[in-house]
Design an enzyme around this catalytic site. Sequence first.
Site, mmCIF file in Angstrom:
data_model
loop_
_atom_site.group_PDB
_atom_site.id
_atom_site.type_symbol
_atom_site.label_atom_id
_atom_site.label_comp_id
_atom_site.label_asym_id
_atom_site.label_seq_id
_atom_site.Cartn_x
_atom_site.Cartn_y
_atom_site.Cartn_z
ATOM 1 N N GLY A 47 -131.707 -32.664 76.431
ATOM 2 C CA GLY A 47 -130.787 -33.416 75.582
ATOM 3 C C GLY A 47 -130.202 -32.468 74.550
ATOM 4 C CD GLN A 52 -130.440 -30.106 69.313
ATOM 5 O OE1 GLN A 52 -130.202 -31.052 70.050
ATOM 6 N NE2 GLN A 52 -131.369 -29.208 69.577
ATOM 7 C CB CYS A 95 -136.528 -28.958 69.703
ATOM 8 S SG CYS A 95 -134.944 -29.337 68.953
ATOM 9 C CG LEU A 96 -132.155 -26.811 73.683
ATOM 10 C CD1 LEU A 96 -130.765 -27.254 74.120
ATOM 11 C CD2 LEU A 96 -132.665 -25.691 74.580
ATOM 12 C CG HIS A 137 -136.300 -34.833 70.763
ATOM 13 N ND1 HIS A 137 -137.396 -33.987 70.689
ATOM 14 C CD2 HIS A 137 -135.218 -34.054 70.491
ATOM 15 C CE1 HIS A 137 -136.974 -32.769 70.371
ATOM 16 N NE2 HIS A 137 -135.658 -32.778 70.256
ATOM 17 C CD GLU A 138 -131.662 -35.072 72.076
ATOM 18 O OE1 GLU A 138 -130.940 -34.577 71.195
ATOM 19 O OE2 GLU A 138 -132.476 -34.403 72.741
ATOM 20 C CG HIS A 141 -131.992 -33.480 66.962
ATOM 21 N ND1 HIS A 141 -132.282 -32.329 66.280
ATOM 22 C CD2 HIS A 141 -132.537 -33.335 68.195
ATOM 23 C CE1 HIS A 141 -132.981 -31.520 67.073
ATOM 24 N NE2 HIS A 141 -133.157 -32.106 68.233
#
Length: 158
Positions: A47, A52, A95-96, A137-138, A141
């Site tokens: 995702g 991000q 996570c990226l 999770h998204e 963010h």
Amino acid sequence: MLPITKLPTASLRERSRELTREELLSPEIQELIAMMVPTMYAAEGIGLAAPQVGRNIRLFTIGKDAVPGKAKNLVFVNAVWTKNTRKTLNDHEGCLSVPKQFGKVKRYADIHVEAWDEQGNPVSFDAKDFFARVIQHEVDHLNGTLFVDKATDFYESD
Ligand code: ZN
């Protein structure tokens, strides 16, 4: 490809704002969406949320592999979720924006989601297990929360 914002960048900690339909349908945001999807896949992410890639707006994409029975990439705008049951699952996340760090995070196993798609059409559905985890999770963010705030059993890996 878009550069991916990583900790400790302060904007990752901000609350992102909602998009209007007019903004969503603008060439600028449609182009952003068109760039986010390949950026997500190139980075091998499941995702990718707009903060991000340096934009504090309530928009994220989820890769088709995370979505049961769906053969397309999914774009969620102004998404909100509520839990369907109190059951949680504790599982691994990364996570990226936090490279090489992993940990276990407790997430609700079954949620209801209300959002818009990339064209501003309302979507409403239930998500379970891994798909539900990715959505939680998204959305975190978009509220300036990262998985490291909630995780236990940290470890490093490539
Ligand atoms: Zn993340």
